[in-house]
Write a protein that holds these residues in place. Structure first.
Motif, PDB file in Angstrom:
ATOM      1  N   ASP A  69       1.147  -0.572  -0.449  1.00 33.71           N
ATOM      2  CA  ASP A  69      -0.162  -0.273  -0.293  1.00 33.71           C
ATOM      3  C   ASP A  69       0.989   1.792  -0.231  1.00 33.71           C
ATOM      4  O   ASP A  69       2.075   1.667   0.145  1.00 33.71           O
ATOM      5  CB  ASP A  69      -1.062   0.221   0.876  1.00 33.71           C
ATOM      6  N   MET A  70       0.440   2.566   0.032  1.00 34.53           N
ATOM      7  CA  MET A  70       1.211   3.817  -0.197  1.00 34.53           C
ATOM      8  C   MET A  70       1.694   3.820   1.425  1.00 34.53           C
ATOM      9  O   MET A  70       2.637   4.952   0.984  1.00 34.53           O
ATOM     10  CB  MET A  70      -0.021   4.155  -0.736  1.00 34.53           C
ATOM     11  N   SER A  71       1.498   2.903   2.498  1.00 31.90           N
ATOM     12  CA  SER A  71       2.565   3.654   3.473  1.00 31.90           C
ATOM     13  C   SER A  71       3.905   2.809   4.017  1.00 31.90           C
ATOM     14  O   SER A  71       4.085   2.547   4.770  1.00 31.90           O
ATOM     15  CB  SER A  71       1.192   3.362   4.178  1.00 31.90           C
ATOM     16  N   GLY A  72       3.639   1.820   2.581  1.00 30.97           N
ATOM     17  CA  GLY A  72       4.998   0.701   3.152  1.00 30.97           C
ATOM     18  C   GLY A  72       4.719  -0.512   3.698  1.00 30.97           C
ATOM     19  O   GLY A  72       5.257  -1.925   3.683  1.00 30.97           O
ATOM     20  N   ASN A  73       2.957  -0.646   3.618  1.00 34.57           N
ATOM     21  CA  ASN A  73       2.463  -2.518   3.919  1.00 34.57           C
ATOM     22  C   ASN A  73       2.339  -3.071   3.334  1.00 34.57           C
ATOM     23  O   ASN A  73       2.185  -2.966   2.468  1.00 34.57           O
ATOM     24  CB  ASN A  73       1.406  -1.492   4.932  1.00 34.57           C
ATOM     25  N   MET A  74       3.435  -4.528   3.084  1.00 36.94           N
ATOM     26  CA  MET A  74       2.655  -5.241   2.342  1.00 36.94           C
ATOM     27  C   MET A  74       1.583  -5.943   1.682  1.00 36.94           C
ATOM     28  O   MET A  74       0.886  -6.215   3.926  1.00 36.94           O
ATOM     29  CB  MET A  74       3.792  -6.758   2.599  1.00 36.94           C
ATOM     30  N   MET A  75       0.835  -5.857   1.815  1.00 34.33           N
ATOM     31  CA  MET A  75      -0.513  -6.608   1.623  1.00 34.33           C
ATOM     32  C   MET A  75      -0.995  -8.210   1.035  1.00 34.33           C
ATOM     33  O   MET A  75      -1.196  -8.157   1.305  1.00 34.33           O
ATOM     34  CB  MET A  75      -1.510  -5.435   0.654  1.00 34.33           C
ATOM     35  N   SER A  76      -0.114  -8.750   0.088  1.00 35.86           N
ATOM     36  CA  SER A  76       0.204  -9.359  -0.255  1.00 35.86           C
ATOM     37  C   SER A  76       1.181  -9.622  -1.131  1.00 35.86           C
ATOM     38  O   SER A  76       1.895  -9.579  -1.640  1.00 35.86           O
ATOM     39  CB  SER A  76      -1.019 -10.191  -1.679  1.00 35.86           C
ATOM     40  N   SER A  77       1.653 -11.239  -1.111  1.00 35.84           N
ATOM     41  CA  SER A  77       2.513 -11.739  -1.797  1.00 35.84           C
ATOM     42  C   SER A  77       2.256 -12.751  -2.404  1.00 35.84           C
ATOM     43  O   SER A  77       1.242 -13.826  -2.131  1.00 35.84           O
ATOM     44  CB  SER A  77       3.947 -11.746  -1.046  1.00 35.84           C
ATOM     45  N   ILE A  78       3.469 -13.421  -3.593  1.00 36.25           N
ATOM     46  CA  ILE A  78       3.476 -15.348  -4.333  1.00 36.25           C
ATOM     47  C   ILE A  78       4.665 -15.187  -4.674  1.00 36.25           C
ATOM     48  O   ILE A  78       5.791 -13.895  -5.083  1.00 36.25           O
ATOM     49  CB  ILE A  78       2.120 -14.692  -5.921  1.00 36.25           C
ATOM     50  N   ARG A  79       4.878 -16.123  -4.000  1.00 36.95           N
ATOM     51  CA  ARG A  79       6.258 -16.867  -4.258  1.00 36.95           C
ATOM     52  C   ARG A  79       6.117 -18.352  -5.234  1.00 36.95           C
ATOM     53  O   ARG A  79       5.277 -18.827  -5.479  1.00 36.95           O
ATOM     54  CB  ARG A  79       6.598 -17.319  -2.698  1.00 36.95           C
ATOM     55  N   TYR A  80       7.837 -18.215  -5.665  1.00 34.68           N
ATOM     56  CA  TYR A  80       7.623 -19.732  -6.977  1.00 34.68           C
ATOM     57  C   TYR A  80       8.551 -19.907  -6.089  1.00 34.68           C
ATOM     58  O   TYR A  80       9.272 -19.040  -6.028  1.00 34.68           O
ATOM     59  CB  TYR A  80       7.541 -19.178  -8.243  1.00 34.68           C
ATOM     60  N   VAL A 109       0.562 -18.369  -2.281  1.00 36.02           N
ATOM     61  CA  VAL A 109      -0.160 -17.258  -1.927  1.00 36.02           C
ATOM     62  C   VAL A 109      -0.442 -17.043  -0.280  1.00 36.02           C
ATOM     63  O   VAL A 109      -0.542 -17.220   0.238  1.00 36.02           O
ATOM     64  CB  VAL A 109      -1.168 -17.424  -2.624  1.00 36.02           C
ATOM     65  N   SER A 110       0.233 -15.416  -0.245  1.00 34.17           N
ATOM     66  CA  SER A 110      -0.291 -14.406   1.246  1.00 34.17           C
ATOM     67  C   SER A 110      -0.793 -13.722   0.983  1.00 34.17           C
ATOM     68  O   SER A 110      -0.265 -12.627   0.320  1.00 34.17           O
ATOM     69  CB  SER A 110       1.423 -14.799   2.095  1.00 34.17           C
ATOM     70  N   ASN A 111      -1.581 -13.794   1.885  1.00 34.82           N
ATOM     71  CA  ASN A 111      -2.541 -11.839   1.957  1.00 34.82           C
ATOM     72  C   ASN A 111      -3.390 -12.204   3.711  1.00 34.82           C
ATOM     73  O   ASN A 111      -2.475 -12.946   4.036  1.00 34.82           O
ATOM     74  CB  ASN A 111      -3.810 -12.285   1.227  1.00 34.82           C
ATOM     75  N   GLN A 112      -4.488 -11.285   3.736  1.00 40.35           N
ATOM     76  CA  GLN A 112      -4.745 -10.775   4.897  1.00 40.35           C
ATOM     77  C   GLN A 112      -5.396 -12.523   5.684  1.00 40.35           C
ATOM     78  O   GLN A 112      -6.103 -12.345   6.324  1.00 40.35           O
ATOM     79  CB  GLN A 112      -5.681  -9.876   4.616  1.00 40.35           C
TER      80      GLN A 112
END
Length: 148
Positions: A69-80, A109-112
């Motif tokens: 997000d615009m504040s620098g918080n990771m919202m989600s990620s996908i790793r292979y 897949v990582s998210n909230q």
């Protein structure tokens, strides 16, 4: 052929980001957040959207895509990655249940809501895609047969 298609689809999704990667104006706050976690990242490509940033990169033989997000918080990620990076509880459970199959690739897949693992297995007959949670509860998400 389907194995190649699945693997190519995962990789193509990752690599296609570079096509859309214009010079993103990433804020210092987002960059600090990113570099504090991914100090060894390489091949970094940023994409800026009105309300978030999207970054693709590699680190330690893992291809990663993440949203901030615009504040620098990771919202989600996908790793292979390959099986050696899979959590041990999941790796042991999959190896026990599918001893005759090899693990081709893992998509994490990582998210909230948490983390979900998609594990692509391969044998002489075809491919099996498992969907696992963090506690190694998995189910078959899809199956593909090899052409004769």
């Amino acid at each position: 052929m389907k194995k190649n298609f699945l693997t190519a689809a995962f990789i193509a999704g990752f690599l296609s980001l570079s096509v859309f990667s214009a010079k993103a104006d990433v804020t210092q706050k987002v960059l600090q957040s990113f570099h504090s976690v991914f100090s060894q990242a390489s091949n970094i490509k940023w994409v800026e959207y009105p309300d978030h940033y999207y970054v693709s990169f590699a680190q330690n033989d893992i291809l990663i895509r993440a949203s901030y997000d615009m504040s620098g918080n990771m919202m989600s990620s996908i790793r292979y990655y390959k099986e050696q990076h899979l959590p041990l509880n999941i790796l042991c459970a999959v190896k026990k249940a599918y001893a005759s199959k090899m693990i081709d690739i893992v998509t994490e897949v990582s998210n909230q809501d948490g983390i979900v693992y998609f594990i692509q297995l391969n044998d002489d007959k075809g491919w099996t895609i498992l969907k696992s949670d963090e506690t190694a509860n998995f189910e078959v998400a899809d199956k593909f047969k090899k052409a004769l």
